[in-house]
Design an enzyme around this catalytic site. Sequence first.
Site, PDB file in Angstrom:
ATOM      1  N   VAL A  12      59.406  32.800  31.945  1.00  0.00           N
ATOM      2  CA  VAL A  12      59.242  31.385  31.595  1.00  0.00           C
ATOM      3  C   VAL A  12      58.110  30.732  32.383  1.00  0.00           C
ATOM      4  O   VAL A  12      57.806  29.564  32.170  1.00  0.00           O
ATOM      5  CB  VAL A  12      60.545  30.587  31.803  1.00  0.00           C
ATOM      6  CG1 VAL A  12      61.647  31.121  30.919  1.00  0.00           C
ATOM      7  CG2 VAL A  12      60.956  30.578  33.251  1.00  0.00           C
ATOM      8  N   LEU A  14      56.205  29.077  35.737  1.00  0.00           N
ATOM      9  CA  LEU A  14      56.634  28.215  36.841  1.00  0.00           C
ATOM     10  C   LEU A  14      57.324  26.967  36.319  1.00  0.00           C
ATOM     11  O   LEU A  14      56.845  25.847  36.474  1.00  0.00           O
ATOM     12  CB  LEU A  14      55.437  27.829  37.716  1.00  0.00           C
ATOM     13  CG  LEU A  14      54.940  28.898  38.668  1.00  0.00           C
ATOM     14  CD1 LEU A  14      53.782  28.393  39.503  1.00  0.00           C
ATOM     15  CD2 LEU A  14      56.072  29.382  39.568  1.00  0.00           C
ATOM     16  N   HIS A  15      58.469  27.174  35.718  1.00  0.00           N
ATOM     17  CA  HIS A  15      59.277  26.066  35.238  1.00  0.00           C
ATOM     18  C   HIS A  15      60.539  25.983  36.079  1.00  0.00           C
ATOM     19  O   HIS A  15      60.830  26.876  36.847  1.00  0.00           O
ATOM     20  CB  HIS A  15      59.622  26.262  33.761  1.00  0.00           C
ATOM     21  CG  HIS A  15      58.433  26.043  32.877  1.00  0.00           C
ATOM     22  ND1 HIS A  15      58.078  24.815  32.402  1.00  0.00           N
ATOM     23  CD2 HIS A  15      57.503  26.891  32.434  1.00  0.00           C
ATOM     24  CE1 HIS A  15      56.984  24.915  31.688  1.00  0.00           C
ATOM     25  NE2 HIS A  15      56.605  26.183  31.683  1.00  0.00           N
ATOM     26  N   ALA A  16      61.278  24.942  35.911  1.00  0.00           N
ATOM     27  CA  ALA A  16      62.522  24.619  36.618  1.00  0.00           C
ATOM     28  C   ALA A  16      62.914  25.532  37.784  1.00  0.00           C
ATOM     29  O   ALA A  16      62.545  25.266  38.923  1.00  0.00           O
ATOM     30  CB  ALA A  16      63.646  24.486  35.614  1.00  0.00           C
ATOM     31  N   PRO A  18      62.181  28.774  38.823  1.00  0.00           N
ATOM     32  CA  PRO A  18      61.131  29.396  39.648  1.00  0.00           C
ATOM     33  C   PRO A  18      60.350  28.371  40.481  1.00  0.00           C
ATOM     34  O   PRO A  18      60.042  28.626  41.640  1.00  0.00           O
ATOM     35  CB  PRO A  18      60.229  30.081  38.615  1.00  0.00           C
ATOM     36  CG  PRO A  18      61.126  30.357  37.463  1.00  0.00           C
ATOM     37  CD  PRO A  18      62.058  29.173  37.422  1.00  0.00           C
TER      38      PRO A  18
END
Length: 94
Positions: A12, A14-16, A18
């Site tokens: 995914v 660098l979202h939520a 991570p």
Amino acid sequence: MSSRKVVIGSPVGLHARPAKLLVELAGRLPVPVKIGRDENQLVDAASILALMALGVRGGEEVLVTAEGEGAEDAVTQVVELLARDLDSAEQAPA
């Protein structure tokens, strides 16, 4: 200054989750760490808003940099974190 490139291991990007894990690590490091697609787009790795605004996707290569005493170790820790699939419960730090 220490710098290295790393391919983002989380599908995914660098979202939520991570990004949260990176912010937590960056906050514990003794030197400021920056991350970006290249040296002209570096942002503070301790800022979740800046990280989310980068819009980095899984499999994308990013540059990680730090300056000061302990910079080499800080960059290594960040690179090792980002290379893992942080959305996988088995790969994420406790």
